[in-house]
Design an enzyme around this catalytic site. Sequence first.
Site, PDB file in Angstrom:
ATOM      1  N   CYS A   1      -7.933  -9.963 -16.382  1.00  0.00           N
ATOM      2  CA  CYS A   1      -9.367  -9.991 -16.656  1.00  0.00           C
ATOM      3  C   CYS A   1      -9.807 -11.445 -16.664  1.00  0.00           C
ATOM      4  CB  CYS A   1      -9.668  -9.362 -18.003  1.00  0.00           C
ATOM      5  SG  CYS A   1      -8.935  -7.741 -18.216  1.00  0.00           S
TER       6      CYS A   1
ATOM      7  N   ARG B   7     -11.248 -12.266  -8.171  1.00  0.00           N
ATOM      8  CA  ARG B   7      -9.988 -11.639  -8.562  1.00  0.00           C
ATOM      9  C   ARG B   7     -10.096 -10.138  -8.766  1.00  0.00           C
ATOM     10  NH1 ARG B   7      -8.173 -14.175 -13.548  1.00  0.00           N
ATOM     11  NH2 ARG B   7     -10.243 -13.406 -13.958  1.00  0.00           N
TER      12      ARG B   7
ATOM     13  N   TRP C 298     -10.600  -5.825 -16.038  1.00  0.00           N
ATOM     14  CA  TRP C 298      -9.791  -5.033 -15.092  1.00  0.00           C
ATOM     15  C   TRP C 298      -9.070  -4.057 -16.004  1.00  0.00           C
ATOM     16  CZ3 TRP C 298      -8.530  -4.614  -9.912  1.00  0.00           C
ATOM     17  CH2 TRP C 298      -7.287  -4.082  -9.587  1.00  0.00           C
TER      18      TRP C 298
ATOM     19  N   ASN D  69      -7.908 -10.956 -22.935  1.00  0.00           N
ATOM     20  CA  ASN D  69      -7.080 -10.623 -21.770  1.00  0.00           C
ATOM     21  C   ASN D  69      -5.689 -10.316 -22.270  1.00  0.00           C
ATOM     22  OD1 ASN D  69      -9.149 -11.243 -20.086  1.00  0.00           O
ATOM     23  ND2 ASN D  69      -8.216 -13.099 -19.241  1.00  0.00           N
ATOM     24  N   GLY D  70      -5.008  -9.391 -21.633  1.00  0.00           N
ATOM     25  CA  GLY D  70      -3.633  -9.085 -22.023  1.00  0.00           C
ATOM     26  C   GLY D  70      -3.542  -7.670 -22.567  1.00  0.00           C
TER      27      GLY D  70
ATOM     28  N   GLU E 292      10.296  -2.128   4.418  1.00  0.00           N
ATOM     29  CA  GLU E 292       9.240  -2.964   3.854  1.00  0.00           C
ATOM     30  C   GLU E 292       9.310  -4.381   4.430  1.00  0.00           C
ATOM     31  OE1 GLU E 292       6.572  -2.562   2.573  1.00  0.00           O
ATOM     32  OE2 GLU E 292       6.036  -4.351   1.462  1.00  0.00           O
TER      33      GLU E 292
ATOM     34  N   LYS F  17       6.170  -6.312   6.396  1.00  0.00           N
ATOM     35  CA  LYS F  17       5.596  -7.592   5.947  1.00  0.00           C
ATOM     36  C   LYS F  17       5.546  -8.577   7.106  1.00  0.00           C
ATOM     37  CE  LYS F  17       3.934  -6.763   3.093  1.00  0.00           C
ATOM     38  NZ  LYS F  17       3.878  -5.585   2.322  1.00  0.00           N
TER      39      LYS F  17
ATOM     40  N   GLU G 272       2.943  -7.469   9.860  1.00  0.00           N
ATOM     41  CA  GLU G 272       1.508  -7.477   9.583  1.00  0.00           C
ATOM     42  C   GLU G 272       0.912  -8.869   9.425  1.00  0.00           C
ATOM     43  OE1 GLU G 272       1.991  -6.028   4.934  1.00  0.00           O
ATOM     44  OE2 GLU G 272       0.118  -5.608   5.947  1.00  0.00           O
TER      45      GLU G 272
ATOM     46  N   HIS H  85      22.956   4.495  18.334  1.00  0.00           N
ATOM     47  CA  HIS H  85      22.401   5.678  19.006  1.00  0.00           C
ATOM     48  C   HIS H  85      21.210   5.312  19.892  1.00  0.00           C
ATOM     49  CE1 HIS H  85      25.124   8.260  16.850  1.00  0.00           C
ATOM     50  NE2 HIS H  85      24.782   7.657  15.722  1.00  0.00           N
TER      51      HIS H  85
ATOM     52  N   LYS I  38      -7.882  -4.431   3.051  1.00  0.00           N
ATOM     53  CA  LYS I  38      -7.104  -4.269   1.830  1.00  0.00           C
ATOM     54  C   LYS I  38      -7.088  -2.816   1.382  1.00  0.00           C
ATOM     55  CE  LYS I  38      -4.640  -5.584  -1.649  1.00  0.00           C
ATOM     56  NZ  LYS I  38      -3.211  -5.690  -1.325  1.00  0.00           N
TER      57      LYS I  38
HETATM   58  C1  F6R Z   1       0.808  -3.440   3.524  1.00  0.00           C
HETATM   59  C2  F6R Z   1      -0.147  -2.726   2.698  1.00  0.00           C
HETATM   60  C3  F6R Z   1      -0.523  -1.354   3.101  1.00  0.00           C
HETATM   61  C4  F6R Z   1      -0.825  -0.496   1.871  1.00  0.00           C
HETATM   62  C5  F6R Z   1      -1.391   0.868   2.283  1.00  0.00           C
HETATM   63  C6  F6R Z   1      -1.634   1.751   1.092  1.00  0.00           C
HETATM   64  O1  F6R Z   1       1.114  -4.699   3.011  1.00  0.00           O
HETATM   65  O2  F6R Z   1      -0.641  -3.255   1.727  1.00  0.00           O
HETATM   66  O3  F6R Z   1       0.457  -0.759   3.888  1.00  0.00           O
HETATM   67  O4  F6R Z   1       0.353  -0.337   1.131  1.00  0.00           O
HETATM   68  O5  F6R Z   1      -2.579   0.695   2.998  1.00  0.00           O
HETATM   69  O6  F6R Z   1      -2.525   1.174   0.216  1.00  0.00           O
HETATM   70  P1  F6R Z   1      -2.630   1.634  -1.283  1.00  0.00           P
HETATM   71  O7  F6R Z   1      -1.356   1.274  -1.966  1.00  0.00           O
HETATM   72  O8  F6R Z   1      -3.802   0.892  -1.841  1.00  0.00           O
HETATM   73  O9  F6R Z   1      -2.833   3.113  -1.271  1.00  0.00           O
END
Ligand code: F6R
Length: 623
Positions: A20, A45, A92, A118-119, A496, A500, A503, A519, A618
């Site tokens: 927060c 944030r 938050w 906060n916390g 994963e 990373k 992307e 295979h 995002k």
């Molecule tokens: C990759 C990434 C995406 C999300 C996906 C699901 O770094 O961030 O693959 O993991 O779009 O998003 P959430 O977790 O918000 O449902």
Amino acid sequence: MRGRNTAFIILPGRTDVVMCGIVGYIGPRKALRVVIDNLKKLEYRGYDSAGVAVVENGRPVIVKKKGKIADLESSLDGQVMDGQLGIGHTRWATHGVPSDRNAHPHPDCTGEVVVVHNGIIENYAELRRELREAGHKLASETDTEVIPHLIEANYNGSLEEAVRAAVSRLEGAYALVVISSREPDKIICVRKDSPLVIGLGEGENFVASDIPALLRYTRDTYILDDHEMAVITREGVQVKDVRTGEARPKEVFTVTWDAGQAEKGGYAHFMLKEIHEQPTAVRETLRGRLKEGGVSLPEIPEEVIRDARRVFMVACGTAYHACLVGKYLMERIARVPVEADLASEFRYRDPLIGPGDVMVLVSQSGETADTLAALREGRNRGAHVVAITNVRGSSIDREADAVIHTLAGPEIAVASTKAYTTQLVALTLLALRFAEVRGGDREQIAALVEGLKNLPELVQEVLDTEDEIKELARKYSSSDDVFFIGRGLDYAVAMEGQLKLKEISYIHAEAYAAGELKHGTLALIEAGVPVVALVTQPDLYEKMVSNITEVRARQGRIISVVYDDDEKAREFSDEMIRIPRTDPLLAPVLAVVPLQLLAYYVAVERGCEVDKPRNLAKSVTVE
Ligand code: F6R
């Protein structure tokens, strides 16, 4: 001081997750204007509600609103507020949904003491009970609200002493800012495990949870340390040890960063900041969850766990990769059959899910359209729906039957890092709880609980190897293809790792179950192709070494991720990434960290826009 740069001047030895935003002002200006200006500097944030309190004609006037600061400003329209002492907060949500009522500031019964926080106050339930029994009227669902009431209960003519007495009752993490009409010439603040910075002006002073909120007015600051309290007046700031009341000497820290750098805590990108926040994010997600030999997860009724026929773990992208780890853990520890599914596939395949099944939806944002649609599909078919999410008040949070919250704090970089590791932690807790209820191996459960306790420190140890990974990234940044291989849990982490890299650096990357290479995919391995091989699972070690040998026979270059005491690794590796030894079932939380750093530094080398990769958003709210 850890990591790369000045961010750590704020928080020696660690990076806190600021969930927060806090601001405060005392001086000759209209406090409301300063407080709103400074709150806006913390908007980046993420938050779900905002509020202010200004002492006006001898009384604190509180205005707070769910939504954005603009909504708060609209509800302030027409109100005359000229007071020169004020505090503000962006929330938050961690305890209680986002709402006007749960937004900060929170008053005591008399409305004379007002607090922003906060916390997390871990013992808030017990304190609430005690305060209610003593006749206090608590109006919100927050943990914070116990604080003004504790101050009220302890007030005997000195706000400072009342704050000290209240703080001595608190367990958990807090950055507190307190004002009161009883002593309207001061702001009192206290810090433990959640940052606070005092801004020093001429005839005026400021406080904030984060440096960006001060830069418009001052660059001279005091950075509070844990257990410090500050008594702030117009003329000066006294810093004391909150436990003893003794004065603490403070050095002025003059901020030299620009506002953009300050938002990132001095890091070059949000992604790097968030990678470094992982020890704290993991610690916060575990907070209050571990007990002697077991875990505490009261959100999910015991009978639901006992009677579960099957578990479906459903999510997208990174969160889906967390589900792959979750499936493995749940089946291994609790011996319950689990299906891990992509949310975008789940609902269109007429899924065989129904009463007696438990569905676990994993989503950082809680708003991903595919995951939400899958949740509704599962719920309509009668499954018990459990969500793991980072955002309180999000659609998935509201619609699930039960929710385990990850406490990663707002994640701003598009590429998910700290959300993923906290999802792994939440899924581990879930698997342990299933094992506990369903008669799993007590010794194994107790060992994993001990392992979890050490995880934050071990994540920090991995982060301390950052320079080596940076070097590695430099060496391989011009590759066209990178492969990631592993078996069992290592395969899930490989998934994963490749996402990373793909992307944010736009390098073609693929993950394979190591045993699958021969295979088909082995045809793509030629001299110099980098293959990141995860080797953290002892029962699969020899098999993994055979697969690595297949790659090396084609002159592929092996970058292994191995334990730091693995003596044999040198024989099969061209490069080694070392992680500290832990229970192999917890290794994914450690093994993914160097892969995040590798992706980050490769992307930086290639000049990519790390925090906002092309074509990606995002939060994906379309199906
Ligand atoms: C990759 C990434 C995406 C999300 C996906 C699901 O770094 O961030 O693959 O993991 O779009 O998003 P959430 O977790 O918000 O449902």
